[in-house]
Scaffold this motif. Structure first.
Motif, PDB file in Angstrom:
ATOM      1  N   LEU A  29       2.209   9.137  -3.532  1.00  0.00           N
ATOM      2  CA  LEU A  29       1.664   7.959  -4.140  1.00  0.00           C
ATOM      3  C   LEU A  29       0.296   8.358  -4.967  1.00  0.00           C
ATOM      4  O   LEU A  29       0.204   7.851  -6.052  1.00  0.00           O
ATOM      5  CB  LEU A  29       1.157   7.016  -3.226  1.00  0.00           C
ATOM      6  CG  LEU A  29       2.400   5.709  -2.815  1.00  0.00           C
ATOM      7  CD1 LEU A  29       1.856   4.903  -1.683  1.00  0.00           C
ATOM      8  CD2 LEU A  29       2.354   5.093  -3.902  1.00  0.00           C
ATOM      9  N   PHE A  65       5.149   2.926  -5.619  1.00  0.00           N
ATOM     10  CA  PHE A  65       5.618   2.981  -4.314  1.00  0.00           C
ATOM     11  C   PHE A  65       7.004   3.198  -4.248  1.00  0.00           C
ATOM     12  O   PHE A  65       7.593   3.963  -3.422  1.00  0.00           O
ATOM     13  CB  PHE A  65       5.205   1.579  -3.499  1.00  0.00           C
ATOM     14  CG  PHE A  65       5.528   1.457  -2.176  1.00  0.00           C
ATOM     15  CD1 PHE A  65       4.726   2.193  -1.302  1.00  0.00           C
ATOM     16  CD2 PHE A  65       6.721   0.756  -1.760  1.00  0.00           C
ATOM     17  CE1 PHE A  65       5.195   2.109   0.291  1.00  0.00           C
ATOM     18  CE2 PHE A  65       7.050   0.708  -0.235  1.00  0.00           C
ATOM     19  CZ  PHE A  65       6.249   1.465   0.562  1.00  0.00           C
ATOM     20  N   ARG A  66       7.550   2.606  -5.186  1.00  0.00           N
ATOM     21  CA  ARG A  66       9.287   2.778  -5.150  1.00  0.00           C
ATOM     22  C   ARG A  66       9.538   4.111  -5.540  1.00  0.00           C
ATOM     23  O   ARG A  66      10.481   4.635  -4.874  1.00  0.00           O
ATOM     24  CB  ARG A  66       9.897   1.769  -6.039  1.00  0.00           C
ATOM     25  CG  ARG A  66       9.519   0.284  -5.514  1.00  0.00           C
ATOM     26  CD  ARG A  66      10.514  -0.650  -6.356  1.00  0.00           C
ATOM     27  NE  ARG A  66      10.700  -0.372  -7.844  1.00  0.00           N
ATOM     28  CZ  ARG A  66      10.701  -1.343  -8.760  1.00  0.00           C
ATOM     29  NH1 ARG A  66      10.667  -2.592  -8.400  1.00  0.00           N
ATOM     30  NH2 ARG A  66      10.852  -0.972  -9.989  1.00  0.00           N
ATOM     31  N   TYR A  82       4.221   9.768   2.212  1.00  0.00           N
ATOM     32  CA  TYR A  82       4.354   8.746   1.157  1.00  0.00           C
ATOM     33  C   TYR A  82       3.132   8.765   0.479  1.00  0.00           C
ATOM     34  O   TYR A  82       2.850   8.637  -0.840  1.00  0.00           O
ATOM     35  CB  TYR A  82       4.768   7.593   1.503  1.00  0.00           C
ATOM     36  CG  TYR A  82       6.359   7.158   1.872  1.00  0.00           C
ATOM     37  CD1 TYR A  82       7.222   7.972   1.262  1.00  0.00           C
ATOM     38  CD2 TYR A  82       6.712   6.469   2.987  1.00  0.00           C
ATOM     39  CE1 TYR A  82       8.377   7.812   1.647  1.00  0.00           C
ATOM     40  CE2 TYR A  82       7.798   6.190   3.402  1.00  0.00           C
ATOM     41  CZ  TYR A  82       8.852   7.044   2.665  1.00  0.00           C
ATOM     42  OH  TYR A  82      10.095   6.621   3.238  1.00  0.00           O
ATOM     43  N   ASP A 131       1.634   1.555 -12.175  1.00  0.00           N
ATOM     44  CA  ASP A 131       1.095   0.668 -11.204  1.00  0.00           C
ATOM     45  C   ASP A 131       1.681   0.892  -9.878  1.00  0.00           C
ATOM     46  O   ASP A 131       2.407   1.558  -9.503  1.00  0.00           O
ATOM     47  CB  ASP A 131       1.800  -0.715 -11.747  1.00  0.00           C
ATOM     48  CG  ASP A 131       3.293  -0.795 -11.628  1.00  0.00           C
ATOM     49  OD1 ASP A 131       3.826  -1.342 -10.634  1.00  0.00           O
ATOM     50  OD2 ASP A 131       3.871  -0.288 -12.395  1.00  0.00           O
ATOM     51  N   PHE A 132       0.756   0.145  -8.811  1.00  0.00           N
ATOM     52  CA  PHE A 132       1.368   0.445  -7.306  1.00  0.00           C
ATOM     53  C   PHE A 132       2.792   0.185  -6.922  1.00  0.00           C
ATOM     54  O   PHE A 132       3.238   1.005  -6.098  1.00  0.00           O
ATOM     55  CB  PHE A 132       0.388  -0.300  -6.610  1.00  0.00           C
ATOM     56  CG  PHE A 132       0.552  -0.048  -4.945  1.00  0.00           C
ATOM     57  CD1 PHE A 132      -0.069   1.286  -4.434  1.00  0.00           C
ATOM     58  CD2 PHE A 132       1.340  -0.903  -4.263  1.00  0.00           C
ATOM     59  CE1 PHE A 132       0.175   1.411  -3.088  1.00  0.00           C
ATOM     60  CE2 PHE A 132       1.478  -0.412  -2.745  1.00  0.00           C
ATOM     61  CZ  PHE A 132       0.982   0.599  -2.363  1.00  0.00           C
ATOM     62  N   ARG A 133       3.327  -0.802  -7.406  1.00  0.00           N
ATOM     63  CA  ARG A 133       4.601  -1.275  -6.988  1.00  0.00           C
ATOM     64  C   ARG A 133       5.634  -0.165  -7.485  1.00  0.00           C
ATOM     65  O   ARG A 133       6.522   0.228  -6.709  1.00  0.00           O
ATOM     66  CB  ARG A 133       4.879  -2.593  -7.666  1.00  0.00           C
ATOM     67  CG  ARG A 133       6.365  -2.999  -7.174  1.00  0.00           C
ATOM     68  CD  ARG A 133       6.548  -4.582  -7.612  1.00  0.00           C
ATOM     69  NE  ARG A 133       8.009  -5.034  -7.026  1.00  0.00           N
ATOM     70  CZ  ARG A 133       8.649  -5.735  -7.490  1.00  0.00           C
ATOM     71  NH1 ARG A 133       8.254  -6.530  -8.764  1.00  0.00           N
ATOM     72  NH2 ARG A 133       9.648  -6.333  -7.348  1.00  0.00           N
ATOM     73  N   THR A 134       5.454   0.239  -8.562  1.00  0.00           N
ATOM     74  CA  THR A 134       6.460   1.282  -9.149  1.00  0.00           C
ATOM     75  C   THR A 134       6.279   2.655  -8.654  1.00  0.00           C
ATOM     76  O   THR A 134       6.990   3.244  -8.059  1.00  0.00           O
ATOM     77  CB  THR A 134       6.132   1.489 -10.724  1.00  0.00           C
ATOM     78  OG1 THR A 134       6.279   0.197 -11.361  1.00  0.00           O
ATOM     79  CG2 THR A 134       6.730   2.429 -11.288  1.00  0.00           C
TER      80      THR A 134
END
Length: 189
Positions: free
Chosen positions: A100, A114-115, A96, A109-112
């Motif tokens: 990433l 990560f998904r 991952y 952005d990190f959240r997007t």
């Protein structure tokens, strides 16, 4: 993630409508872009080369995690099961992380990011780990080999090559359906 895929489909549809309105000139312009699959909104072609590259990407993260997990498990004097669990967890973490890194570099952005990494790599890493660890489990004495034993490195190399061969068609299938590394592709410009 749903919004991302929806946006991608909408962008593709708008792009297609634009080219339909151009008639023959639109086809000439389209061919000038060298197949045009490299721009934002289009998934890569589901070729064996694209699948092999996606699998190699996953294999790199898995191999780093596997080897580090085995080194740490051995250094801590752990048994086979906890060492294998650690190696699998680290394979996912490193797999991952590599994805990433590339997505974050694109300014996401990190959240997007990560998904997207979860969507892109989970099945690929899971298949790779299942095959890789399955080969080690059935190989006589491979589970008991130490880092200094040739058997450890030979069985690990063969298990990773086997995992690559089995996982590549899985990645090709996923890319062909706009999933897996096809999702990551839209963030590489």
């Amino acid at each position: 993630m749903g919004e991302t895929m929806e946006h991608s489909a909408q962008t593709h549809h708008q792009h297609h409508e634009t080219h339909e309105g151009h008639g023959q000139d639109g086809h000439e312009q389209h061919s000038e872009h060298g197949g045009h699959h490299q721009h934002h909104g289009h998934a890569p072609a589901a070729t064996w080369q694209a699948a092999a590259q996606a699998t190699l990407h996953c294999l790199t993260g898995c191999a780093i995690g596997e080897v580090l997990g085995m080194i740490l498990g051995t250094a801590f004097g752990w048994g086979n099961l906890p060492t294998m669990v650690l190696a699998i967890v680290l394979a996912f973490v490193f797999g991952y992380s590599l994805t990433l890194r590339g997505i974050l570099r694109a300014g996401v952005d990190f959240r997007t990011a990560f998904r997207v990494a979860l969507a892109a790599d989970t099945l690929s890493i899971a298949v790779m780990e299942l095959i890789d660890n399955g080969v080690i489990l059935v190989w006589p004495s491979a589970m008991d080999a130490m880092l200094s034993d040739a058997l450890f490195w030979i069985s690990l190399a063969i298990s990773l090559v086997t995992a690559f061969v089995v996982t590549t068609p899985v990645n090709k299938w996923m890319i062909g359906r706009g999933k897996g590394h096809a999702v990551v592709h839209q963030y590489h410009h």
